[in-house]
Design a protein around this motif. Structure first.
Motif, short mmCIF file in Angstrom:
data_model
loop_
_atom_site.label_atom_id
_atom_site.label_comp_id
_atom_site.label_asym_id
_atom_site.label_seq_id
_atom_site.Cartn_x
_atom_site.Cartn_y
_atom_site.Cartn_z
N GLU A 31 0.83 -1.20 0.00
CA GLU A 31 0.00 0.00 0.00
C GLU A 31 0.87 1.25 0.00
OE1 GLU A 31 -4.02 -1.21 2.39
OE2 GLU A 31 -2.20 -0.94 3.60
N VAL A 32 1.88 1.26 0.85
CA VAL A 32 2.78 2.41 0.92
C VAL A 32 3.51 2.60 -0.40
CG1 VAL A 32 4.86 3.32 2.04
CG2 VAL A 32 3.07 2.23 3.42
N LEU A 33 3.99 1.51 -0.98
CA LEU A 33 4.73 1.59 -2.23
C LEU A 33 3.87 2.13 -3.36
CD1 LEU A 33 7.27 1.08 -3.88
CD2 LEU A 33 6.56 -1.32 -4.11
N ALA A 34 2.61 1.70 -3.43
CA ALA A 34 1.73 2.18 -4.48
C ALA A 34 1.52 3.70 -4.37
CB ALA A 34 0.39 1.46 -4.41
N LEU A 35 1.39 4.19 -3.14
CA LEU A 35 1.22 5.62 -2.94
C LEU A 35 2.51 6.38 -3.22
CD1 LEU A 35 -0.96 5.54 0.32
CD2 LEU A 35 -1.72 5.99 -2.03
N LEU A 36 3.64 5.78 -2.85
CA LEU A 36 4.95 6.36 -3.16
C LEU A 36 5.11 6.50 -4.67
CD1 LEU A 36 8.34 5.22 -1.61
CD2 LEU A 36 8.07 5.42 -4.08
N ALA A 37 4.73 5.46 -5.41
CA ALA A 37 4.87 5.47 -6.87
C ALA A 37 3.95 6.51 -7.50
CB ALA A 37 4.56 4.09 -7.44
N ALA A 38 2.87 6.86 -6.80
CA ALA A 38 1.95 7.88 -7.30
C ALA A 38 2.48 9.29 -7.01
CB ALA A 38 0.58 7.71 -6.67
N GLY A 39 3.65 9.38 -6.35
CA GLY A 39 4.27 10.67 -6.11
C GLY A 39 3.94 11.30 -4.77
N LEU A 40 3.29 10.55 -3.87
CA LEU A 40 2.92 11.12 -2.58
C LEU A 40 4.13 11.21 -1.65
CD1 LEU A 40 0.12 10.32 -3.77
CD2 LEU A 40 -0.61 9.86 -1.40
N SER A 41 4.17 12.26 -0.84
CA SER A 41 5.21 12.42 0.16
C SER A 41 4.90 11.52 1.36
CB SER A 41 5.26 13.88 0.63
OG SER A 41 4.07 14.22 1.33
N ASN A 42 5.87 11.41 2.28
CA ASN A 42 5.62 10.62 3.48
C ASN A 42 4.43 11.15 4.26
OD1 ASN A 42 7.80 8.99 2.88
ND2 ASN A 42 9.21 9.99 4.29
N ARG A 43 4.30 12.45 4.35
CA ARG A 43 3.18 13.05 5.07
C ARG A 43 1.86 12.70 4.41
NH1 ARG A 43 3.64 19.25 6.59
NH2 ARG A 43 5.28 18.30 7.86
N GLU A 44 1.84 12.76 3.08
CA GLU A 44 0.60 12.44 2.35
C GLU A 44 0.26 10.96 2.47
OE1 GLU A 44 0.89 15.86 -1.15
OE2 GLU A 44 2.02 13.99 -1.34
N ILE A 45 1.28 10.11 2.44
CA ILE A 45 1.05 8.67 2.62
C ILE A 45 0.46 8.41 4.00
CG2 ILE A 45 2.20 6.43 2.88
CD1 ILE A 45 4.21 7.37 0.73
N ALA A 46 1.03 9.07 5.02
CA ALA A 46 0.53 8.90 6.38
C ALA A 46 -0.93 9.31 6.49
CB ALA A 46 1.39 9.73 7.35
N SER A 47 -1.27 10.43 5.87
CA SER A 47 -2.65 10.91 5.91
C SER A 47 -3.59 9.94 5.22
CB SER A 47 -2.75 12.30 5.28
OG SER A 47 -4.09 12.74 5.22
N ARG A 48 -3.17 9.44 4.05
CA ARG A 48 -4.02 8.55 3.27
C ARG A 48 -4.27 7.22 4.01
NH1 ARG A 48 -4.66 8.26 -2.36
NH2 ARG A 48 -4.10 10.48 -2.30
N LEU A 49 -3.26 6.73 4.74
CA LEU A 49 -3.38 5.43 5.40
C LEU A 49 -3.72 5.54 6.89
CD1 LEU A 49 -0.35 3.54 3.79
CD2 LEU A 49 -2.76 3.46 3.13
N SER A 50 -3.92 6.78 7.37
CA SER A 50 -4.25 7.03 8.78
C SER A 50 -3.19 6.45 9.71
CB SER A 50 -5.63 6.43 9.12
OG SER A 50 -6.64 7.05 8.34
N ILE A 51 -1.93 6.72 9.37
CA ILE A 51 -0.81 6.33 10.22
C ILE A 51 0.03 7.57 10.47
CG2 ILE A 51 -0.74 3.93 9.38
CD1 ILE A 51 1.50 4.70 7.49
N SER A 52 0.99 7.49 11.38
CA SER A 52 1.85 8.64 11.66
C SER A 52 2.87 8.81 10.53
CB SER A 52 2.58 8.45 12.99
OG SER A 52 3.56 7.43 12.88
N GLU A 53 3.36 10.03 10.41
CA GLU A 53 4.38 10.28 9.39
C GLU A 53 5.64 9.47 9.69
OE1 GLU A 53 6.76 14.04 7.29
OE2 GLU A 53 5.16 14.41 8.76
N ARG A 54 5.95 9.31 10.98
CA ARG A 54 7.12 8.51 11.36
C ARG A 54 6.95 7.06 10.90
NH1 ARG A 54 9.56 7.83 17.52
NH2 ARG A 54 11.28 6.44 16.98
N THR A 55 5.74 6.52 11.05
CA THR A 55 5.49 5.14 10.61
C THR A 55 5.60 5.03 9.10
OG1 THR A 55 4.03 4.71 12.49
CG2 THR A 55 3.79 3.27 10.58
#
Length: 228
Positions: free
Chosen positions: A168-192
């Motif tokens: 899930e994280v990789l798919a969002l990364l490949a879509a160009g999302l930043s760590n902060r945006e990935i965290a928001s999309r998956l409801s996890i912390s930016e650190r995670t």
């Protein structure tokens, strides 16, 4: 503090090409762009390494290097590999006249953040610089078509070492999302999110988000970049 290209300091760019007319043309256009500053240029890979080292020492390290691949002496692929190994914060965008998959792969595996053909429109070059500075993966349309064709070829699948969450994280990364945006999309912390990205890079044996994104495209976890 405002980051480069976001209303604060301009995105600093270094131009590397063995043709003076190409460097002159790029500089002339980029100097008209408000949020971009050309801070150096070089005619070959060896000189580029020296120029970047001097800029780093002066506290003016480029955020993005536009790198020609075919140059006398130290070529662009070698220079890209050395630059990305020495300076983690510098993004390299390869620019060349050739769109063969092997050339694209060589540049990206060397650490390039993106790949453009020299017939790209001026605004595409500007967009690529901004994307690379943001940690995204700029690819010209012809390059995207070549990658999509190669990655859809049979027989390229390999054993997948990633967990479901990492997919899930990789798919969002490949879509160009930043760590902060990935965290928001998956409801996890930016650190995670950052930890997941680090684990993905380690498991795939790659050094950059760009290379991880290419793996995602190859495995069908994310669509290839648009071809037009």
């Amino acid at each position: 503090m405002t980051g480069p290209g976001a209303g604060g300091n301009p995105v600093r760019v270094c131009l590397v090409d063995d043709h003076a007319v190409v460097r002159r043309g790029l500089r002339g256009y980029l100097e008209l762009v408000e949020d971009i500053e050309v801070v150096g240029e070089a005619a070959d890979g060896h000189t580029a390494l020296d120029v970047v080292a001097a800029l780093v020492a002066d506290g003016a390290a480029p955020h993005v290097v536009l790198m020609d691949l075919l140059m006398p002496g130290t070529d662009g692929v070698t220079a890209t590999r050395l630059l990305t190994q020495r300076y983690a914060g510098i993004a390299v965008v390869a620019m060349t006249s050739y769109s063969e998959v092997d050339r694209i792969r060589s540049a990206l595996e060397a650490g390039a953040s993106g790949y453009l053909l020299k017939d790209a429109e001026a605004d595409q070059v500007v967009d690529a610089i901004r994307q690379a500075q943001r940690g995204e993966m700029p690819l010209g349309p012809a390059v995207a078509r070549q990658l999509a064709r190669a990655f859809r070829a049979p027989g390229r699948a390999a054993r997948d070492p990633l967990t479901g969450r990492e997919h899930e994280v990789l798919a969002l990364l490949a879509a160009g999302l930043s760590n902060r945006e990935i965290a928001s999309r998956l409801s996890i912390s930016e650190r995670t999110a950052r930890t997941h990205v680090s684990n993905i890079l380690d498991k795939l044996g790659v050094r950059s988000r760009t290379q991880a994104a290419l793996y995602a495209i190859q495995q069908g976890l994310a669509p290839a970049p648009p071809s037009a």
